[in-house]
Design a protein around this motif. Structure first.
Motif, PDB file in Angstrom:
ATOM      1  N   GLN A 192      26.407  36.481  39.513  1.00 34.24           N
ATOM      2  CA  GLN A 192      27.486  37.371  39.085  1.00 34.24           C
ATOM      3  C   GLN A 192      27.812  38.366  40.185  1.00 34.24           C
ATOM      4  N   VAL A 193      29.074  38.737  40.243  1.00 31.48           N
ATOM      5  CA  VAL A 193      29.524  39.820  41.112  1.00 31.48           C
ATOM      6  C   VAL A 193      30.446  40.695  40.274  1.00 31.48           C
ATOM      7  N   THR A 194      30.267  42.010  40.369  1.00 33.30           N
ATOM      8  CA  THR A 194      31.061  42.962  39.584  1.00 33.30           C
ATOM      9  C   THR A 194      31.742  43.946  40.517  1.00 33.30           C
ATOM     10  N   GLY A 195      33.011  44.234  40.215  1.00 33.12           N
ATOM     11  CA  GLY A 195      33.752  45.211  40.990  1.00 33.12           C
ATOM     12  C   GLY A 195      35.230  45.132  40.685  1.00 33.12           C
ATOM     13  N   PRO A 196      36.024  45.965  41.348  1.00 34.56           N
ATOM     14  CA  PRO A 196      37.468  45.941  41.127  1.00 34.56           C
ATOM     15  C   PRO A 196      38.120  44.730  41.804  1.00 34.56           C
ATOM     16  N   VAL A 197      39.170  44.219  41.185  1.00 35.55           N
ATOM     17  CA  VAL A 197      39.913  43.086  41.731  1.00 35.55           C
ATOM     18  C   VAL A 197      40.801  43.591  42.865  1.00 35.55           C
ATOM     19  N   LEU A 198      40.685  42.953  44.038  1.00 36.32           N
ATOM     20  CA  LEU A 198      41.522  43.292  45.188  1.00 36.32           C
ATOM     21  C   LEU A 198      42.759  42.403  45.271  1.00 36.32           C
ATOM     22  N   GLU A 199      42.575  41.134  44.885  1.00 39.10           N
ATOM     23  CA  GLU A 199      43.649  40.150  44.953  1.00 39.10           C
ATOM     24  C   GLU A 199      43.344  39.053  43.952  1.00 39.10           C
TER      25      GLU A 199
ATOM     26  N   GLY B  94      40.733  38.472  28.928  1.00 44.09           N
ATOM     27  CA  GLY B  94      41.420  39.728  29.231  1.00 44.09           C
ATOM     28  C   GLY B  94      42.539  39.505  30.236  1.00 44.09           C
ATOM     29  N   ASP B  95      43.126  40.610  30.695  1.00 53.00           N
ATOM     30  CA  ASP B  95      44.255  40.576  31.618  1.00 53.00           C
ATOM     31  C   ASP B  95      43.739  40.734  33.046  1.00 53.00           C
TER      32      ASP B  95
ATOM     33  N   GLU C   9      41.710  45.992  38.135  1.00 54.81           N
ATOM     34  CA  GLU C   9      40.821  45.898  36.970  1.00 54.81           C
ATOM     35  C   GLU C   9      39.390  45.656  37.422  1.00 54.81           C
ATOM     36  N   LYS C  10      38.424  46.256  36.730  1.00 51.53           N
ATOM     37  CA  LYS C  10      37.013  46.004  37.010  1.00 51.53           C
ATOM     38  C   LYS C  10      36.625  44.732  36.266  1.00 51.53           C
ATOM     39  N   VAL C  11      36.012  43.794  36.990  1.00 52.05           N
ATOM     40  CA  VAL C  11      35.647  42.506  36.406  1.00 52.05           C
ATOM     41  C   VAL C  11      34.207  42.154  36.765  1.00 52.05           C
ATOM     42  N   THR C  12      33.654  41.259  35.995  1.00 47.26           N
ATOM     43  CA  THR C  12      32.400  40.596  36.338  1.00 47.26           C
ATOM     44  C   THR C  12      32.706  39.114  36.418  1.00 47.26           C
ATOM     45  N   VAL C  13      32.498  38.528  37.599  1.00 47.19           N
ATOM     46  CA  VAL C  13      32.752  37.111  37.821  1.00 47.19           C
ATOM     47  C   VAL C  13      31.420  36.388  37.825  1.00 47.19           C
ATOM     48  N   THR C  14      31.292  35.377  36.986  1.00 49.97           N
ATOM     49  CA  THR C  14      30.118  34.509  36.960  1.00 49.97           C
ATOM     50  C   THR C  14      30.472  33.244  37.714  1.00 49.97           C
TER      51      THR C  14
END
Length: 109
Positions: A29-36, A63-64, A69-74
């Motif tokens: 997992q990586v968590t943080g704000p979406v840049l692109e 979600g949108d 937006e802050k996301v967690t990508v698995t």
């Protein structure tokens, strides 16, 4: 009776094989704000690093998903190509082939 038993065994083996296949790849997992974000990737800021992670139509998004937006990508890691380089074993094999190919010295009389 035998048909039912065979069907149950077949269904159980399919279910177990799918669990074994799914358990094969470790997830991260990586968590943080979406840049692109676009149809094929999402870029996330983690500390000072930019993480670009590929995605496709099978990627589940809850979600949108938009920039800021802050996301967690698995995600999972998978190899796309493996190139084997000749190491010490490869060099030893080449040397053995050269020795075998060279003519034997004729005994001197």
């Amino acid at each position: 009776m035998n048909t039912k038993a065979f069907s149950l065994i077949a269904a159980a083996s399919l279910a177990l094989s799918s669990f074994a296949f799914a358990a094969g790849a470790k997830t991260y997992q990586v968590t943080g704000p979406v840049l692109e974000v676009n149809d094929s990737m999402v870029a996330v800021q983690k500390g000072k690093d930019r993480w670009e992670i590929n995605r496709d139509s099978n990627t589940k998004v809850t979600g949108d998903l938009k920039v800021g937006e802050k996301v967690t990508v698995t995600y999972t890691m998978s190899a796309t190509e493996v190139e084997v380089k000749a190491g010490k074993a490869g060099k030893a094999e080449k040397g053995a082939k050269k020795e075998a190919a060279s003519p034997a010295a004729s005994p001197k009389k």
